[in-house]
Scaffold this motif. Structure first.
Motif, short mmCIF file in Angstrom:
data_model
loop_
_atom_site.label_atom_id
_atom_site.label_comp_id
_atom_site.label_asym_id
_atom_site.label_seq_id
_atom_site.Cartn_x
_atom_site.Cartn_y
_atom_site.Cartn_z
N ARG A 1 -6.91 0.43 11.85
CA ARG A 1 -7.81 0.46 10.69
C ARG A 1 -8.40 -0.91 10.38
O ARG A 1 -9.60 -1.01 10.07
CB ARG A 1 -7.07 1.00 9.46
CG ARG A 1 -6.97 2.52 9.46
CD ARG A 1 -6.60 3.06 8.10
NE ARG A 1 -7.60 2.77 7.07
CZ ARG A 1 -7.55 3.26 5.84
NH1 ARG A 1 -6.55 4.05 5.48
NH2 ARG A 1 -8.48 2.95 4.96
N THR B 1 0.83 -1.21 0.00
CA THR B 1 0.00 0.00 0.00
C THR B 1 0.86 1.25 0.00
O THR B 1 2.00 1.23 0.48
CB THR B 1 -0.92 0.03 1.24
OG1 THR B 1 -0.13 -0.13 2.42
CG2 THR B 1 -1.96 -1.07 1.18
N GLU C 1 0.37 6.89 2.21
CA GLU C 1 -0.79 7.65 2.69
C GLU C 1 -1.85 6.76 3.36
O GLU C 1 -2.61 7.21 4.20
CB GLU C 1 -1.47 8.40 1.53
CG GLU C 1 -0.57 9.41 0.81
CD GLU C 1 0.44 8.75 -0.12
OE1 GLU C 1 0.12 7.70 -0.72
OE2 GLU C 1 1.57 9.27 -0.21
N MET C 2 -1.90 5.50 2.98
CA MET C 2 -2.95 4.62 3.48
C MET C 2 -2.71 4.21 4.93
O MET C 2 -3.62 4.21 5.76
CB MET C 2 -3.07 3.38 2.59
CG MET C 2 -4.27 2.51 2.94
SD MET C 2 -4.66 1.39 1.59
CE MET C 2 -6.17 0.66 2.21
N TYR C 3 -1.48 3.79 5.21
CA TYR C 3 -1.12 3.40 6.58
C TYR C 3 0.14 4.15 6.99
O TYR C 3 1.18 4.00 6.35
CB TYR C 3 -0.85 1.89 6.66
CG TYR C 3 -2.02 1.01 6.32
CD1 TYR C 3 -3.21 1.06 7.05
CD2 TYR C 3 -1.94 0.10 5.26
CE1 TYR C 3 -4.28 0.23 6.73
CE2 TYR C 3 -3.01 -0.74 4.95
CZ TYR C 3 -4.17 -0.66 5.69
OH TYR C 3 -5.22 -1.48 5.38
N VAL D 1 -7.23 -4.81 0.43
CA VAL D 1 -6.69 -3.58 -0.16
C VAL D 1 -6.29 -3.72 -1.63
O VAL D 1 -5.92 -2.75 -2.27
CB VAL D 1 -5.45 -3.09 0.64
CG1 VAL D 1 -5.85 -2.64 2.02
CG2 VAL D 1 -4.38 -4.16 0.72
#
Length: 318
Positions: A176, A162, A165-167, A259
């Protein structure tokens, strides 16, 4: 004698000697467990850090439907470096360390304990185990470590595939996933992991221990040189990873299903989807050639570091 005073000789009670021996044995056992945990943790950390960029690239290919080739892998590494910087090649390595350090510590320590237990059971105390118990000790060690550290492996896989920005960090992934997908997701893909780790750990430890035993028998040297240990570890890595690789691909697909857009299904359905869309060999063995590059390096470093640390710690405590 001349002053009329009798000399007294101190005698321990009859039951004191076994008690003292038991206490010394327990202390030695505690030292051995600590040494195994420390050596295993360092071995895992060094091995995984050395191959982290290759590992991340392999995971990206495993969880996508892109066709793998060495050229595409190098291109991905190059563009990752250009677009995100040099240290982005180690993205997810902090999560890897959080998983690998306890995993390797538990696996190596458990392996030493299982060897002792099986050695006593089969009457081989202080000697090399015969083939089947040797294989069983490795499989049990891998199963123990995987069961206790699996959620960290899932988190590491999510971070590897990922964007930043996502994690933002490891804790953010846990929060999350727990909030959006439920706590049981942290063990999604555990069954193929367990099915894969049994042949992987079993064959890796079996191969390495067997090669060391053969070396002792035919070379006349009690201990192999570090380079020889690296070669034995490399052979162990190739055999172990080749045997368990298809389940590793299935595990990664199941771990990252939330994801990457792949449906969250069972092992059989996930494997069936991969075979149907990408082919049996190209799909289930995608990235294996990269594993043949990184696997022997990582396993060789891991086994060698563990053995040398064990020798060093025993000398320091000796």
């Amino acid at each position: 004698m001349g002053n009329g005073v009798k000399e007294a000789t101190a005698h321990l009670p009859e039951d004191a000697e076994p008690t003292l021996r038991s206490a010394v044995s327990k202390k030695r056992d505690h030292h051995d467990v600590f040494n195994s945990l420390l050596s295993g943790a360092l071995a895992g950390a060094l091995a995984k850090t050395a191959v982290a960029p290759l590992d991340r690239t392999k995971i990206i290919f495993q969880v996508s439907s892109k066709r793998f080739s060495a050229k595409e892998a190098l291109r991905l590494l190059y563009y990752t470096y250009l677009n995100e910087g040099f240290f982005s090649l180690w993205r997810g390595n902090s999560a890897t360390m959080v998983r690998v350090v306890p995993y390797a510590a538990i696996q190596f320590s458990a392996h030493e304990e299982y060897k002792r237990v099986l050695g006593r059971y089969y009457g081989f105390c202080g000697e090399d185990l015969p083939p089947w118990p040797r294989l069983l000790a490795g499989a049990l060690a891998g199963t123990t470590a995987a069961s206790l550290t699996y959620p960290l492996d899932l988190v590491r896989a999510r971070m590897a595939v990922t964007p930043k920005e996502m994690y933002s960090n490891i804790f953010h992934v846990f929060i999350r996933i727990s909030r959006e997908e439920g706590l049981k997701t942290l063990y999604h893909g555990f069954t193929p992991t367990l099915l894969g780790v049994i042949p992987y750990a079993g064959l890796s430890f079996f191969t390495y221990e067997t090669l060391k035993s053969l070396h002792r028998e035919y070379s006349g040297h009690r201990q192999p040189y570090p380079l020889e240990r690296m070669i034995f570890g490399a052979c162990a890595g190739i055999i172990g990873q080749s045997a368990s690789y298809p389940l590793d691909v299935v595990r990664r697909r199941m771990q990252t299903a939330g994801v990457t857009g792949f449906p969250r299904t069972s092992i059989v359905r996930t494997m069936g989807t991969i075979v149907r869309k990408e082919g049996a060999v190209r799909g289930l063995y995608k990235g294996l050639s990269m594993n043949w590059l990184k696997g022997p390096i990582a396993v060789g470093i891991s086994f060698t570091t563990f053995d040398l640390m064990q020798i060093l710690l025993h000398r320091l405590q000796g």
